[in-house]
Design a protein around this motif. Structure first.
Motif, PDB file in Angstrom:
ATOM      1  N   PRO A 166      -4.016   2.961   5.413  1.00 12.57           N
ATOM      2  CA  PRO A 166      -5.391   2.469   5.283  1.00 12.57           C
ATOM      3  C   PRO A 166      -6.253   2.878   6.481  1.00 12.57           C
ATOM      4  CG  PRO A 166      -3.967   0.705   5.992  1.00 12.57           C
ATOM      5  CD  PRO A 166      -3.074   1.899   5.744  1.00 12.57           C
ATOM      6  N   ARG A 214      -8.929   4.808  -1.176  1.00 12.88           N
ATOM      7  CA  ARG A 214      -8.281   4.464   0.084  1.00 12.88           C
ATOM      8  C   ARG A 214      -8.570   3.017   0.457  1.00 12.88           C
ATOM      9  NH1 ARG A 214      -8.316   8.277   5.178  1.00 12.88           N
ATOM     10  NH2 ARG A 214      -6.535   7.360   6.193  1.00 12.88           N
ATOM     11  N   GLN A 242       0.836  -1.190   0.000  1.00  8.86           N
ATOM     12  CA  GLN A 242       0.000   0.000   0.000  1.00  8.86           C
ATOM     13  C   GLN A 242       0.870   1.239   0.000  1.00  8.86           C
ATOM     14  OE1 GLN A 242      -2.530  -0.442   3.470  1.00  8.86           O
ATOM     15  NE2 GLN A 242      -1.699  -2.477   3.513  1.00  8.86           N
ATOM     16  N   GLN A 299     -11.705  10.675  -0.379  1.00 10.15           N
ATOM     17  CA  GLN A 299     -10.714   9.897  -1.116  1.00 10.15           C
ATOM     18  C   GLN A 299     -10.592  10.334  -2.572  1.00 10.15           C
ATOM     19  OE1 GLN A 299     -11.670   5.770  -1.027  1.00 10.15           O
ATOM     20  NE2 GLN A 299     -13.495   5.968  -2.257  1.00 10.15           N
ATOM     21  N   GLN A 358      -0.671   4.551   0.739  1.00 14.00           N
ATOM     22  CA  GLN A 358      -1.182   5.449   1.768  1.00 14.00           C
ATOM     23  C   GLN A 358      -1.706   4.649   2.954  1.00 14.00           C
ATOM     24  OE1 GLN A 358      -4.664   7.593   0.535  1.00 14.00           O
ATOM     25  NE2 GLN A 358      -5.015   6.222  -1.172  1.00 14.00           N
TER      26      GLN A 358
END
Length: 150
Positions: free
Chosen positions: A69, A109, A65, A103, A67
């Motif tokens: 979570p 996201r 990932q 988002q 960003q």
């Protein structure tokens, strides 16, 4: 102008007394540091904060990932937490809509759903339904390490 050269005994010998020791004893320092290391090693695992959830096990690999979570947790009593903040059912719906509105449409996201393994399946599906209704489609179910298939 004369210089007293002594009898070759030097500064440490003779009747002048002992010179100050120019060495530092580091043994007590090392002992204190080792004790502090042990204390930190014991207390560090206890500092993990969050909602206590007994996660099921899985053989799936972890996801990559970019960003941070959103963490949604459901504890053994069925209480729902979003990023360690307890929410009621009505507040959950509005909070999920706020998250969906914030988002980026091109990079949605990631939602991490953590549910206790003793929970009713319908409760987890109800939260997943709320996520779907809010428009949050990147949902991952969090599990502990791997286990053998039953």
């Amino acid at each position: 102008m004369g210089m007293n050269m002594g009898s070759g005994i030097g500064r440490r010998g003779g009747s002048r007394g002992r010179a100050p020791m120019a060495e530092i004893n580091v043994t007590p320092f090392v002992d204190v540091m080792l004790v502090l290391l042990i204390i930190f090693m014991v207390t560090a695992p206890l500092l993990v904060t969050g909602v206590p959830v007994d996660l099921p096990e899985s053989r799936a690999n972890a996801l990559e990932q970019e960003q941070e979570p959103v963490q949604i947790s459901i504890d053994t009593e069925g209480r729902v937490f979003v990023d360690d903040e307890e929410l009621s059912r009505g507040a959950l719906e509005s909070r999920l809509r706020d998250i969906a509105a914030e988002q980026d449409p091109e990079d949605p996201r990631q939602i991490m759903l953590r549910g206790d393994k003793t929970l009713d399946y319908g409760l987890i599906m109800g939260v997943m339904g709320e996520l779907n209704r809010a428009g949050l489609s990147r949902v991952s179910l969090v599990t502990t390490g791997s286990s053998e298939t039953p």
